[in-house]
Write a protein that holds these residues in place. Structure first.
Motif, short mmCIF file in Angstrom:
data_model
loop_
_atom_site.label_atom_id
_atom_site.label_comp_id
_atom_site.label_asym_id
_atom_site.label_seq_id
_atom_site.Cartn_x
_atom_site.Cartn_y
_atom_site.Cartn_z
N ILE A 33 32.49 29.13 32.12
CA ILE A 33 32.27 28.18 31.04
C ILE A 33 33.60 27.95 30.33
CG2 ILE A 33 31.04 27.69 28.88
CD1 ILE A 33 28.76 29.47 29.93
N LYS A 34 33.97 26.69 30.21
CA LYS A 34 35.27 26.35 29.64
C LYS A 34 35.27 26.50 28.12
CE LYS A 34 36.48 23.42 33.51
NZ LYS A 34 36.91 22.09 33.95
N GLU A 35 36.47 26.50 27.54
CA GLU A 35 36.65 26.66 26.09
C GLU A 35 35.82 25.68 25.27
OE1 GLU A 35 38.24 28.74 24.01
OE2 GLU A 35 39.10 29.99 25.57
N ASN A 36 35.65 24.46 25.76
CA ASN A 36 34.91 23.45 25.00
C ASN A 36 33.40 23.68 25.00
OD1 ASN A 36 34.06 22.62 27.56
ND2 ASN A 36 35.28 20.75 27.55
N LEU A 37 32.92 24.63 25.79
CA LEU A 37 31.51 25.02 25.89
C LEU A 37 30.59 23.90 26.37
CD1 LEU A 37 31.18 27.19 22.66
CD2 LEU A 37 31.55 27.98 25.00
N VAL A 38 31.15 22.82 26.89
CA VAL A 38 30.32 21.74 27.42
C VAL A 38 30.58 21.50 28.91
CG1 VAL A 38 30.04 20.56 25.22
CG2 VAL A 38 31.92 19.91 26.72
N SER A 39 31.60 22.12 29.45
CA SER A 39 31.86 21.95 30.88
C SER A 39 32.09 23.32 31.52
CB SER A 39 33.05 21.02 31.12
OG SER A 39 34.20 21.47 30.47
N SER A 40 31.88 23.34 32.82
CA SER A 40 31.93 24.59 33.56
C SER A 40 32.22 24.30 35.03
CB SER A 40 30.59 25.31 33.44
OG SER A 40 29.57 24.54 34.05
N TYR A 41 32.40 25.34 35.78
CA TYR A 41 32.39 25.22 37.23
C TYR A 41 31.82 26.51 37.81
CZ TYR A 41 36.91 27.72 37.16
OH TYR A 41 37.91 28.64 36.96
N VAL A 42 31.33 26.42 39.01
CA VAL A 42 30.69 27.55 39.67
C VAL A 42 31.41 27.81 40.98
CG1 VAL A 42 28.53 28.41 40.67
CG2 VAL A 42 28.47 26.97 38.64
N GLU A 43 31.73 29.09 41.21
CA GLU A 43 32.37 29.48 42.47
C GLU A 43 31.62 30.65 43.07
OE1 GLU A 43 36.54 30.17 42.24
OE2 GLU A 43 36.95 28.05 41.98
N ARG A 44 31.83 30.85 44.34
CA ARG A 44 31.21 31.97 45.05
C ARG A 44 32.14 33.18 45.12
NH1 ARG A 44 26.72 30.43 48.22
NH2 ARG A 44 26.41 32.66 48.29
N THR A 45 33.42 32.97 44.77
CA THR A 45 34.43 34.03 44.84
C THR A 45 35.09 34.18 43.48
OG1 THR A 45 34.85 33.41 47.13
CG2 THR A 45 36.47 34.83 46.09
N LEU A 46 35.29 35.40 43.06
CA LEU A 46 35.92 35.67 41.77
C LEU A 46 37.43 35.56 41.88
CD1 LEU A 46 35.64 36.72 38.83
CD2 LEU A 46 35.83 39.03 39.78
N GLY A 47 38.03 34.95 40.87
CA GLY A 47 39.48 34.98 40.74
C GLY A 47 40.25 34.00 41.58
N THR A 48 39.64 32.93 42.03
CA THR A 48 40.40 31.97 42.83
C THR A 48 41.13 30.95 41.96
OG1 THR A 48 38.49 30.51 43.06
CG2 THR A 48 38.82 32.17 44.79
N LYS A 49 40.75 30.86 40.68
CA LYS A 49 41.41 29.93 39.76
C LYS A 49 41.86 30.69 38.52
CE LYS A 49 38.85 25.79 41.03
NZ LYS A 49 38.00 24.71 40.56
N SER A 50 42.80 30.12 37.82
CA SER A 50 43.29 30.69 36.57
C SER A 50 42.19 30.64 35.51
CB SER A 50 44.51 29.88 36.10
OG SER A 50 44.81 30.19 34.77
N LEU A 51 42.24 31.58 34.58
CA LEU A 51 41.26 31.62 33.50
C LEU A 51 41.74 30.86 32.27
CD1 LEU A 51 39.91 35.27 33.73
CD2 LEU A 51 38.95 33.17 34.67
N ILE A 52 42.80 30.08 32.42
CA ILE A 52 43.26 29.24 31.33
C ILE A 52 42.15 28.23 31.03
CG2 ILE A 52 44.95 27.49 30.65
CD1 ILE A 52 46.99 29.01 32.36
N ASN A 53 41.83 28.06 29.77
CA ASN A 53 40.76 27.17 29.30
C ASN A 53 39.36 27.66 29.65
OD1 ASN A 53 42.55 25.35 28.09
ND2 ASN A 53 42.88 24.34 30.05
N ILE A 54 39.21 28.91 30.06
CA ILE A 54 37.90 29.50 30.32
C ILE A 54 37.55 30.43 29.17
CG2 ILE A 54 36.56 31.04 31.85
CD1 ILE A 54 37.16 28.25 33.03
N ARG A 55 36.34 30.31 28.63
CA ARG A 55 35.91 31.20 27.56
C ARG A 55 34.99 32.31 28.08
NH1 ARG A 55 33.90 29.06 21.83
NH2 ARG A 55 35.97 28.18 22.01
N TYR A 56 34.04 31.94 28.97
CA TYR A 56 33.07 32.92 29.44
C TYR A 56 32.94 32.89 30.96
CZ TYR A 56 31.50 32.72 24.57
OH TYR A 56 31.44 32.75 23.21
#
Length: 155
Positions: A33-56
């Motif tokens: 869940i991104k910082e803005n709490l209105v957008s997100s993305y779902v992945e099957r693998t942990l850690g493939t993208k940076s956590l910049i702009n991710i809140r949860y």
């Protein structure tokens, strides 16, 4: 906590949950869940993208179970974590996500999973709402939109 420690923690939790009726698979979903709490993305693998702009981060584990002599697969929320991989509450203003269940269906040999989040008012835990939106886990933005719509209607 480092990502490697986090991965190990998730495996320990899943191993502890294994029992005669549930057997966790080496299969996961991760809702970011991104910082803005209105957008997100779902992945099957942990850690493939940076956590910049991710809140949860909400890790979801897949498990096998038997039902009417059939082997089925379902999902279970492992926990709620912040972008430092620490356990936390997922808050939406004065509301918090406290539980998430899953429904699933099979069509053409493919499983679809439908998150059902539950929120409650932080200072009034008896004020609760369940969201059975019909959106799949891959459409988590739509689920976030339903949560925000409900919260705005409560003001």
């Amino acid at each position: 906590m480092s990502i490697e420690e986090f991965k190990k923690t998730l495996e320990i939790i899943k191993e502890d949950w294994n029992n005669e009726s549930h057997s966790y698979k080496n299969e996961n979903y991760f809702i970011y869940i991104k910082e803005n709490l209105v957008s997100s993305y779902v992945e099957r693998t942990l850690g493939t993208k940076s956590l910049i702009n991710i809140r949860y981060i909400i890790p979801i584990g897949a498990y096998n179970y038997s039902f009417k002599n059939n082997k089925e697969t379902s999902l279970n929320t492992i926990g709620f974590f912040n972008n430092k991989y620490e356990p936390c509450e997922v808050t939406f203003g004065s509301w918090e996500l406290y539980k998430m269940e899953f429904m699933h269906s099979y069509s053409d040999g493919k499983a679809s999973y439908y998150p059902i989040p539950y929120i409650r008012k932080i200072n009034n835990p008896t004020c609760k709402q369940k969201f059975d939106t019909g959106y799949t886990i891959e459409d988590f933005d739509e689920i976030l939109a339903a949560i925000w719509k409900y919260i705005k209607e409560q003001k």
